[in-house]
Enzyme design. Structure first.
Site, PDB file in Angstrom:
ATOM      1  N   LYS A  92      95.569  62.202 -84.633  1.00  0.00           N
ATOM      2  CA  LYS A  92      94.235  62.584 -84.161  1.00  0.00           C
ATOM      3  C   LYS A  92      93.232  62.523 -85.317  1.00  0.00           C
ATOM      4  O   LYS A  92      92.124  62.003 -85.175  1.00  0.00           O
ATOM      5  CB  LYS A  92      94.311  64.006 -83.607  1.00  0.00           C
ATOM      6  CG  LYS A  92      93.336  64.286 -82.492  1.00  0.00           C
ATOM      7  CD  LYS A  92      93.400  65.716 -82.078  1.00  0.00           C
ATOM      8  CE  LYS A  92      94.179  65.922 -80.803  1.00  0.00           C
ATOM      9  NZ  LYS A  92      94.218  67.345 -80.409  1.00  0.00           N
TER      10      LYS A  92
ATOM     11  N   ARG B  98      80.398  72.145 -71.321  1.00  0.00           N
ATOM     12  CA  ARG B  98      81.013  71.463 -70.182  1.00  0.00           C
ATOM     13  C   ARG B  98      81.423  70.072 -70.610  1.00  0.00           C
ATOM     14  O   ARG B  98      80.672  69.416 -71.323  1.00  0.00           O
ATOM     15  CB  ARG B  98      80.006  71.313 -69.027  1.00  0.00           C
ATOM     16  CG  ARG B  98      79.539  72.591 -68.422  1.00  0.00           C
ATOM     17  CD  ARG B  98      78.241  72.356 -67.671  1.00  0.00           C
ATOM     18  NE  ARG B  98      77.173  71.924 -68.584  1.00  0.00           N
ATOM     19  CZ  ARG B  98      75.999  71.439 -68.180  1.00  0.00           C
ATOM     20  NH1 ARG B  98      75.723  71.287 -66.908  1.00  0.00           N
ATOM     21  NH2 ARG B  98      75.081  71.087 -69.073  1.00  0.00           N
TER      22      ARG B  98
ATOM     23  N   LEU C 112      77.680  75.187 -55.931  1.00  0.00           N
ATOM     24  CA  LEU C 112      77.939  75.465 -54.516  1.00  0.00           C
ATOM     25  C   LEU C 112      78.347  74.180 -53.812  1.00  0.00           C
ATOM     26  O   LEU C 112      78.108  74.026 -52.623  1.00  0.00           O
ATOM     27  CB  LEU C 112      76.688  76.049 -53.841  1.00  0.00           C
ATOM     28  CG  LEU C 112      76.402  77.525 -54.093  1.00  0.00           C
ATOM     29  CD1 LEU C 112      75.181  77.973 -53.298  1.00  0.00           C
ATOM     30  CD2 LEU C 112      77.600  78.409 -53.727  1.00  0.00           C
TER      31      LEU C 112
ATOM     32  N   ALA D  13      80.966  72.305 -52.089  1.00  0.00           N
ATOM     33  CA  ALA D  13      82.294  72.489 -51.499  1.00  0.00           C
ATOM     34  C   ALA D  13      83.071  71.192 -51.647  1.00  0.00           C
ATOM     35  O   ALA D  13      82.496  70.106 -51.754  1.00  0.00           O
ATOM     36  CB  ALA D  13      82.145  72.856 -50.033  1.00  0.00           C
ATOM     37  N   GLY D  14      84.371  71.297 -51.658  1.00  0.00           N
ATOM     38  CA  GLY D  14      85.188  70.093 -51.777  1.00  0.00           C
ATOM     39  C   GLY D  14      86.630  70.453 -52.072  1.00  0.00           C
ATOM     40  O   GLY D  14      87.095  71.520 -51.675  1.00  0.00           O
TER      41      GLY D  14
ATOM     42  N   CYS E   2      90.119  74.253 -68.100  1.00  0.00           N
ATOM     43  CA  CYS E   2      89.502  75.560 -68.380  1.00  0.00           C
ATOM     44  C   CYS E   2      89.552  76.522 -67.203  1.00  0.00           C
ATOM     45  O   CYS E   2      90.272  77.522 -67.247  1.00  0.00           O
ATOM     46  CB  CYS E   2      88.066  75.373 -68.828  1.00  0.00           C
ATOM     47  SG  CYS E   2      87.960  74.356 -70.313  1.00  0.00           S
TER      48      CYS E   2
ATOM     49  N   ARG F  84      93.624  67.010 -66.677  1.00  0.00           N
ATOM     50  CA  ARG F  84      94.365  68.272 -66.632  1.00  0.00           C
ATOM     51  C   ARG F  84      94.078  69.000 -65.317  1.00  0.00           C
ATOM     52  O   ARG F  84      92.935  69.172 -64.918  1.00  0.00           O
ATOM     53  CB  ARG F  84      93.972  69.157 -67.831  1.00  0.00           C
ATOM     54  CG  ARG F  84      94.587  68.653 -69.131  1.00  0.00           C
ATOM     55  CD  ARG F  84      94.120  69.471 -70.301  1.00  0.00           C
ATOM     56  NE  ARG F  84      92.700  69.301 -70.549  1.00  0.00           N
ATOM     57  CZ  ARG F  84      91.997  70.034 -71.414  1.00  0.00           C
ATOM     58  NH1 ARG F  84      92.582  70.982 -72.096  1.00  0.00           N
ATOM     59  NH2 ARG F  84      90.712  69.804 -71.587  1.00  0.00           N
TER      60      ARG F  84
HETATM   61  C1  UGA Z   1      83.841  74.760 -67.523  1.00  0.00           C
HETATM   62  C2  UGA Z   1      82.550  75.591 -67.570  1.00  0.00           C
HETATM   63  O1  UGA Z   1      81.590  75.045 -66.674  1.00  0.00           O
HETATM   64  C3  UGA Z   1      81.968  75.589 -68.988  1.00  0.00           C
HETATM   65  O2  UGA Z   1      80.823  76.414 -69.051  1.00  0.00           O
HETATM   66  C4  UGA Z   1      83.041  76.119 -69.936  1.00  0.00           C
HETATM   67  O3  UGA Z   1      82.590  76.143 -71.274  1.00  0.00           O
HETATM   68  C5  UGA Z   1      84.268  75.236 -69.853  1.00  0.00           C
HETATM   69  O4  UGA Z   1      84.764  75.257 -68.492  1.00  0.00           O
HETATM   70  C6  UGA Z   1      85.294  75.800 -70.797  1.00  0.00           C
HETATM   71  O5  UGA Z   1      85.793  76.916 -70.559  1.00  0.00           O
HETATM   72  O6  UGA Z   1      85.538  75.188 -71.833  1.00  0.00           O
HETATM   73  P1  UGA Z   1      84.349  72.133 -67.331  1.00  0.00           P
HETATM   74  O7  UGA Z   1      85.796  72.506 -67.230  1.00  0.00           O
HETATM   75  O8  UGA Z   1      83.935  71.019 -68.217  1.00  0.00           O
HETATM   76  O9  UGA Z   1      83.498  73.409 -67.804  1.00  0.00           O
HETATM   77  O10 UGA Z   1      83.912  71.723 -65.874  1.00  0.00           O
HETATM   78  P2  UGA Z   1      82.879  72.207 -64.762  1.00  0.00           P
HETATM   79  O11 UGA Z   1      81.697  71.331 -64.782  1.00  0.00           O
HETATM   80  O12 UGA Z   1      82.683  73.659 -64.810  1.00  0.00           O
HETATM   81  O13 UGA Z   1      83.718  71.829 -63.450  1.00  0.00           O
HETATM   82  C7  UGA Z   1      84.967  72.483 -63.193  1.00  0.00           C
HETATM   83  C8  UGA Z   1      85.546  72.032 -61.889  1.00  0.00           C
HETATM   84  O14 UGA Z   1      84.812  72.585 -60.804  1.00  0.00           O
HETATM   85  C9  UGA Z   1      85.552  70.508 -61.655  1.00  0.00           C
HETATM   86  O15 UGA Z   1      86.827  70.149 -61.121  1.00  0.00           O
HETATM   87  C10 UGA Z   1      84.448  70.297 -60.644  1.00  0.00           C
HETATM   88  O16 UGA Z   1      84.684  69.174 -59.843  1.00  0.00           O
HETATM   89  C11 UGA Z   1      84.521  71.589 -59.857  1.00  0.00           C
HETATM   90  N1  UGA Z   1      83.259  71.963 -59.172  1.00  0.00           N
HETATM   91  C12 UGA Z   1      82.140  72.242 -59.898  1.00  0.00           C
HETATM   92  C13 UGA Z   1      83.226  72.058 -57.794  1.00  0.00           C
HETATM   93  O17 UGA Z   1      84.242  71.825 -57.094  1.00  0.00           O
HETATM   94  N2  UGA Z   1      82.064  72.432 -57.166  1.00  0.00           N
HETATM   95  C14 UGA Z   1      80.948  72.718 -57.872  1.00  0.00           C
HETATM   96  O18 UGA Z   1      79.925  73.058 -57.233  1.00  0.00           O
HETATM   97  C15 UGA Z   1      80.984  72.614 -59.269  1.00  0.00           C
END
Ligand code: UGA
Length: 438
Positions: free
Chosen positions: A35, A147, A246, A248-249, A256, A327
């Site tokens: 890495k 994110r 919000l 849905a899916g 995380c 993941r």
């Molecule tokens: C998440 C948090 O959003 C970050 O603030 C945090 O820092 C990060 O975890 C972490 O702990 O390191 P991330 O895992 O990159 O970030 O992804 P998100 O954008 O939060 O999405 C998470 C999951 O939720 C995805 O699978 C996404 O498809 C899903 N999601 C998101 C939904 O199903 N519906 C939504 O309305 C939003």
């Protein structure tokens, strides 16, 4: 300032490059020599928009370097950031702290007198206190909220900075590190150790709860003949609720949210302040994956509900678009389940193919969406890449053997797909022609 960043995964590689971009001298540290070699050569081991360019720029300027040596790191840094992973333990829901413990032990042994050790990893509350008591060095906790897909922006322009500190000096050092970010008006919340640790887990728990809330509404809509996308739009206009998170899916995945809510529930129970609702948030999330499998079975249309030999095209492998991270990806989880049930599954993703192949070598893979759809009996849309939203349903109709699609992310244009002759099913809407079809 001279900073080190220990752990060069998603968080650490981004933090190191961004700190150099802010003008600091940065040394990235990892025990994984491959890495480190890749990063030193200007390659990020994952897909993150804008990061590789920033990495190269700062390598070229000489402000950013990488090493595998704690000794070198100790001699170099005034402030050491620990950014290693905290995965789920193999045998429980708790966080596995072995990498955090090893990183603190490694750097504490070599840090210069007066150096500040700053934890950024997501840890169970109480960890900072334990580490501060274990070592003869000052500790601070500065959780990260980036994110994937927006990692650079979230690091350079965060919504807020949280400084978990026990002395004025630690707060001053962190203010110096982040001076340009603070100058741009970023709010800082100063807290004690437990609060700083809890801010991070509480934020992720809230986000996961919001997603599972709307997915629970999706279940009710499916049963009652409602439409969850319209419902989400309508409640989102209330600015106390807000429209974000919000959608849905098929639910949340990634490295995380799933493991963080489990670790949080586990830790809260240990403390005697249980968060039972987080178990339900997790359960709702997993049920959405079951529901996609169920819809795929329905669309196969066999009297016995079997999918044996059915050709299933899965669009998406990453846990979310603009990422190659697989993941705990809902898309791959659904693909693998259908394959175990005897379906002939073909997956396509614009970025995550290599990672998917490594983790699920027995699934079929295609080189394009068109390739995946060829002769498919059922199409499952499970990661909302722009490329999939842009598919022309009339053209896609020509590729498949049976025009049946499940929109697991609620973003395809249902009317256009139906008009092109597709049997179209989405999560959070009843089956066409009647409510109560669950
Ligand atoms: C998440 C948090 O959003 C970050 O603030 C945090 O820092 C990060 O975890 C972490 O702990 O390191 P991330 O895992 O990159 O970030 O992804 P998100 O954008 O939060 O999405 C998470 C999951 O939720 C995805 O699978 C996404 O498809 C899903 N999601 C998101 C939904 O199903 N519906 C939504 O309305 C939003």
């Amino acid at each position: 300032m001279r900073l080190t960043v220990i752990g060069t995964g998603y968080l650490g590689a981004t933090h190191a490059a961004c700190m150099a971009e802010l003008g600091h001298e940065v040394l990235g540290v990892d025990v994984d020599a491959d890495k480190i070699a890749a990063l030193a050569a200007g390659r990020t081991p994952f897909h993150e928009p804008g990061l590789e360019e920033m990495l190269r720029r700062n390598l070229d300027s000489g402000r950013l370097r990488f090493t595998t040596s704690y000794e070198e790191a100790g001699a170099f840094g005034e402030v050491h950031f620990v950014c290693v992973g905290t995965p789920q333990s193999p045998r429980s829901d708790a966080a596995d702290l072995r990498y955090v413990d090893a990183a603190f032990a490694g750097i504490a042994r070599h840090a210069a007198p007066g150096a500040l050790l700053v934890g950024k990893s997501t840890v169970p509350v109480g960890t900072a206190r334990r580490l501060a008591d274990a070592y003869d060095a000052e500790v601070a906790w500065n959780p990260e909220f980036l994110r994937e897909g927006f990692a650079v922006r979230d690091t350079l322009r965060p919504d807020r900075l949280v400084f978990g500190v026990e002395s004025e000096r630690a707060g001053t050092l962190l203010r110096e590190v982040y001076a340009p970010v603070l100058a741009a008006g970023t709010p800082v919340v100063t807290a004690d150790f437990p609060t700083a640790e809890l801010v991070k887990t509480a934020a992720n728990a809230f986000l996961a709860t919001k997603i599972s809330f709307i997915n629970a509404m999706a279940e009710v809509c499916e049963a009652a003949g409602g439409d969850v996308a319209v419902l989400a739009e309508a409640i989102g206009h209330d600015d106390r609720i807000g429209p974000k998170f919000l959608r849905a899916g098929v639910g949340f995945g990634g490295g995380c949210l799933p493991k963080d809510i489990r670790a949080f529930a586990h830790r809260a129970a240990e403390l005697g302040a249980p968060l039972g609702f987080l178990r339900e948030v997790d359960a709702i999330n997993m049920r959405r994956r079951d529901r996609v499998v169920e819809l795929a079975r329905e669309l196969c249309g066999r009297p016995d509900g079997s999918v044996m030999g059915a050709r299933v095209a899965v669009l998406g492998a990453a846990f979310k678009p603009d990422s190659d991270d697989i993941r705990d990806s809902p898309a791959l989880n659904v693909a693998a389940r259908l394959q175990l049930d005897g379906a002939d599954v073909t997956v396509y993703d614009p970025q995550a193919m290599d990672n998917a192949r490594k983790a699920f070598p027995l699934l079929g893979y295609a080189l394009s969406a068109e390739d995946a759809l060829r002769r498919a009996d059922v199409v499952l849309h499970l990661t909302e890449w722009a490329e999939f939203r842009a598919l022309d349903p009339r053209q896609a109709r020509q590729w498949v053997s049976r025009p049946c699609v499940v929109d697991g992310r609620g973003v395809l244009d249902a009317a256009a797909w139906a008009a092109a002759g597709w049997s179209f099913r989405a999560l959070g809407r009843s089956a066409p022609g009647g409510e109560g079809k669950r």
